[in-house]
Design an enzyme around this catalytic site. Structure first.
Site, PDB file in Angstrom:
ATOM      1  N   HIS A 146      -2.990  -1.322  16.295  1.00  0.00           N
ATOM      2  CA  HIS A 146      -4.211  -1.733  15.603  1.00  0.00           C
ATOM      3  C   HIS A 146      -5.481  -1.423  16.383  1.00  0.00           C
ATOM      4  O   HIS A 146      -6.587  -1.534  15.831  1.00  0.00           O
ATOM      5  CB  HIS A 146      -4.151  -3.246  15.301  1.00  0.00           C
ATOM      6  CG  HIS A 146      -3.056  -3.635  14.379  1.00  0.00           C
ATOM      7  ND1 HIS A 146      -1.819  -4.037  14.824  1.00  0.00           N
ATOM      8  CD2 HIS A 146      -3.000  -3.670  13.014  1.00  0.00           C
ATOM      9  CE1 HIS A 146      -1.045  -4.313  13.780  1.00  0.00           C
ATOM     10  NE2 HIS A 146      -1.730  -4.104  12.686  1.00  0.00           N
ATOM     11  N   CYS A 174       0.306  -7.485  14.697  1.00  0.00           N
ATOM     12  CA  CYS A 174       1.721  -7.131  14.887  1.00  0.00           C
ATOM     13  C   CYS A 174       2.611  -8.353  14.948  1.00  0.00           C
ATOM     14  O   CYS A 174       3.829  -8.240  14.793  1.00  0.00           O
ATOM     15  CB  CYS A 174       1.905  -6.363  16.199  1.00  0.00           C
ATOM     16  SG  CYS A 174       1.099  -4.773  16.266  1.00  0.00           S
ATOM     17  N   CYS A 192      -4.188  -3.134  21.504  1.00  0.00           N
ATOM     18  CA  CYS A 192      -2.936  -2.988  20.774  1.00  0.00           C
ATOM     19  C   CYS A 192      -2.723  -1.515  20.427  1.00  0.00           C
ATOM     20  O   CYS A 192      -3.633  -0.882  19.853  1.00  0.00           O
ATOM     21  CB  CYS A 192      -2.965  -3.826  19.490  1.00  0.00           C
ATOM     22  SG  CYS A 192      -1.611  -3.442  18.348  1.00  0.00           S
ATOM     23  N   LYS A 250      -6.120   7.689   9.437  1.00  0.00           N
ATOM     24  CA  LYS A 250      -5.374   6.536   8.970  1.00  0.00           C
ATOM     25  C   LYS A 250      -6.134   5.883   7.818  1.00  0.00           C
ATOM     26  O   LYS A 250      -7.362   5.761   7.861  1.00  0.00           O
ATOM     27  CB  LYS A 250      -5.198   5.529  10.115  1.00  0.00           C
ATOM     28  CG  LYS A 250      -4.340   4.337   9.749  1.00  0.00           C
ATOM     29  CD  LYS A 250      -4.159   3.395  10.934  1.00  0.00           C
ATOM     30  CE  LYS A 250      -3.327   2.181  10.547  1.00  0.00           C
ATOM     31  NZ  LYS A 250      -3.151   1.248  11.672  1.00  0.00           N
ATOM     32  N   HIS A 302       4.048   1.468   2.192  1.00  0.00           N
ATOM     33  CA  HIS A 302       5.212   0.748   1.666  1.00  0.00           C
ATOM     34  C   HIS A 302       5.875   1.548   0.537  1.00  0.00           C
ATOM     35  O   HIS A 302       7.103   1.628   0.452  1.00  0.00           O
ATOM     36  CB  HIS A 302       4.804  -0.621   1.128  1.00  0.00           C
ATOM     37  CG  HIS A 302       4.148  -1.509   2.143  1.00  0.00           C
ATOM     38  ND1 HIS A 302       2.836  -1.907   2.033  1.00  0.00           N
ATOM     39  CD2 HIS A 302       4.617  -2.061   3.290  1.00  0.00           C
ATOM     40  CE1 HIS A 302       2.538  -2.688   3.059  1.00  0.00           C
ATOM     41  NE2 HIS A 302       3.595  -2.800   3.836  1.00  0.00           N
ATOM     42  N   LYS A 324      -9.906   0.551   4.838  1.00  0.00           N
ATOM     43  CA  LYS A 324     -10.934   0.121   3.889  1.00  0.00           C
ATOM     44  C   LYS A 324     -12.328   0.439   4.408  1.00  0.00           C
ATOM     45  O   LYS A 324     -13.238   0.777   3.645  1.00  0.00           O
ATOM     46  CB  LYS A 324     -10.800  -1.376   3.617  1.00  0.00           C
ATOM     47  CG  LYS A 324      -9.580  -1.743   2.787  1.00  0.00           C
ATOM     48  CD  LYS A 324      -9.497  -3.234   2.527  1.00  0.00           C
ATOM     49  CE  LYS A 324      -8.256  -3.586   1.713  1.00  0.00           C
ATOM     50  NZ  LYS A 324      -8.121  -5.050   1.497  1.00  0.00           N
ATOM     51  N   HIS A 344       0.842  -1.197   0.000  1.00  0.00           N
ATOM     52  CA  HIS A 344       0.000   0.000   0.000  1.00  0.00           C
ATOM     53  C   HIS A 344       0.877   1.248   0.000  1.00  0.00           C
ATOM     54  O   HIS A 344       2.106   1.173  -0.111  1.00  0.00           O
ATOM     55  CB  HIS A 344      -0.965  -0.020   1.186  1.00  0.00           C
ATOM     56  CG  HIS A 344      -0.304  -0.210   2.521  1.00  0.00           C
ATOM     57  ND1 HIS A 344       0.576   0.711   3.063  1.00  0.00           N
ATOM     58  CD2 HIS A 344      -0.405  -1.211   3.437  1.00  0.00           C
ATOM     59  CE1 HIS A 344       0.994   0.307   4.240  1.00  0.00           C
ATOM     60  NE2 HIS A 344       0.429  -0.867   4.497  1.00  0.00           N
ATOM     61  N   CYS A 401      -0.807  -9.799  19.822  1.00  0.00           N
ATOM     62  CA  CYS A 401      -1.535  -9.164  18.725  1.00  0.00           C
ATOM     63  C   CYS A 401      -1.214  -9.906  17.437  1.00  0.00           C
ATOM     64  O   CYS A 401      -0.044  -9.962  17.022  1.00  0.00           O
ATOM     65  CB  CYS A 401      -1.156  -7.687  18.586  1.00  0.00           C
ATOM     66  SG  CYS A 401      -1.871  -6.913  17.110  1.00  0.00           S
TER      67      CYS A 401
END
Length: 480
Positions: A150, A133, A147, A300, A24, A303, A21, A130
């Site tokens: 997340h 992670c 977490c 953030k 990256h 989706k 995504h 998690c």
């Protein structure tokens, strides 16, 4: 002739549980800009990236697609490499942690080194885990009991695993960060990890039962356990340059000049990795460059929110050079940056189509019409090596500098009006356009690390004596 200085940098080693995504893409583009700049400075650059494949995430993702783990990994890593090719990412090494020949010997050597230092022991462990992670967290590390990355509920696991004596290295790491032996950039991230060290580090689980990751690296002497992600994935930074296989090559490039990472994995690279290296008797990295995250509309990317920006779609519509431009100019490496489809389109039309693209077209058209000779060439190493911005990883200020040069050229055209002057004083007009061509050549050289294809097209267009070769189409056609 003096031997080239080695310069080694790495990106994060990404999980191949899904296609890449924008986060990256951001990391890889930053790495590539640094690598290209160092090559222009005349250094012997080694740029490593790769994929972290020995994880429960991969097993789960492959199962959901009805594929074997090797089939799944081949498909995903092929997608990684295609995206990198489309983005002109000039990596030298792609390390895969499932590579039994290239990676496993280094991971096994690292494990054995930790054992020899007395830093591996077996114990029962009950902890909060998690899945996202693939990490255990202590109560004090949680955010509202969830977490911290997340914001999901954690799973309580009880296992008998091998542990690494991370706590033993708290003061040693703090000392080396404090005296900048391990330099963490920017200072906000340095202060963040120092605060974590001040609270003290706890020993961490360093293996998992083999049934959880059946394709993981077996713990030496205990095939019922596989190495956990830390000893496995982090060691890829050194196995990728020969650790455990080719010590001469390893010593040529290690210690790494810079690890480029996102701020969400600072703890792993600023505490666990240095502790492993200290335990193994290896030099620490010279620098950790910790970039922020990309948000969209201030949130953030998710989706469920519907604000995810697909890098593949952006490249198909606008081209990879536009994506590289936005990342380099519009997002500061030292803090979070925001990106929306609208802000991307505005930057493309305003800065590339109307800005750089229009300037190139105007200068090349005048050069062609007025039969301007080829420009005087300038050594790119002399021009941009030891750049005060890129030496300090300040990429967006580097780009702002280039755009000021573009504004200078635009103003010169506006003030001196060579297209009008040509009617009355051809020699004066040719002189102005020659100066503009040289200025444009310099702009193209400055663009080399960031927009290599655009730089190449401009330089090639200026290399035709008395008849510059204009690009077949506008460099950056407007997008409505």
């Amino acid at each position: 002739m003096s031997e080239k200085k080695s310069f080694y940098l790495t990106s994060t080693i990404f999980y191949p549980n899904a296609q890449l995504h924008m986060g990256h893409v951001y990391t890889m583009t930053v790495c590539d800009i640094i690598a290209r700049y160092q090559k222009l400075a005349g250094n012997n650059v080694k740029f490593l990236t790769g994929s972290d494949e020995n994880s429960a995430k991969i097993v789960k993702a492959a199962k959901e697609k009805g594929q074997t783990v090797p089939e799944f990994l081949n498909e995903i890593t092929a997608g990684f490499k295609k995206l990198y090719k489309d983005l002109e990412i000039s990596y030298d090494e792609f390390i895969q942690t499932t590579d039994t020949k290239k990676h496993w010997p280094g991971a096994i050597k690292m494990w054995n080194s930790l054992v020899e230092s007395g830093d591996i022991y077996k114990s029962k462990y009950t902890g909060l885990y998690c899945q996202g992670c693939e990490a255990f967290y202590t109560e004090k590390e949680l955010m509202d009991g969830k977490c911290p990355l997340h914001l999901t509920q954690l799973e309580k696991l009880e296992e008998e695993n091998y542990f690494f004596r991370l706590s033993k290295y708290t003061s040693g790491i703090k000392k080396r960060i404090g005296n900048n032996e391990l330099e963490i950039i920017p200072n906000t991230r340095r202060n963040e990890i120092l605060a974590q060290l001040e609270r003290g580090l706890e020993d961490i689980s360093f293996s998992r039962p083999a049934h959880t990751v059946p394709h993981g690296i077996p713990v030496p002497g205990d095939s019922d356990q596989v190495m956990y992600v830390w000893c496995d994935a982090l060691t890829s930074y050194i196995s990728g340059i020969g650790y455990g296989l080719d010590e001469e090559n390893f010593k040529k490039y290690w210690p790494v000049d810079v690890h480029v990472i996102g701020k969400d994995i600072l703890r792993f690279h600023g505490a666990i990795w240095p502790a492993m290296l200290l335990s193994a008797g290896l030099p620490l990295p010279k620098k950790l460059l910790v970039h922020g995250l990309i948000t969209s509309g201030g949130q953030k990317m998710s989706k469920s929110i519907g604000n995810v920006i697909d890098p593949y779609k952006l490249i198909n519509e606008y081209g990879s050079e536009a994506v590289r431009y936005f990342i380099a100019r519009k997002i500061s490496i030292f803090e979070d940056g925001d990106m929306t489809v609208d802000s991307f389109r505005d930057a493309y039309n305003g800065d590339l189509a109307n800005g750089l693209g229009n300037l190139v077209s105007r200068i090349l058209t005048m050069a062609e019409n007025y039969k301007v000779s080829t420009v005087d060439t300038i050594d790119p190493v002399t021009l941009i090596s030891n750049d005060k911005y890129l030496d300090n990883f300040n990429i967006n200020e580097y780009m702002n500098h280039i755009w000021k040069l573009i504004q200078v050229a635009d103003k010169k055209i506006q003030d001196e009006e060579p297209y009008k002057k040509y009617k009355t004083d051809q020699q004066a007009a040719v002189k102005i356009v020659t100066e503009l061509c040289t200025h444009l050549y310099e702009i193209a050289l400055w663009l080399k690390p960031v927009m290599p294809d655009t730089s190449r097209i401009i330089i090639e267009s200026l290399y035709y004596p008395n008849n510059p070769k204009k690009p077949d189409v506008p460099l950056f056609p407007r997008k409505d």
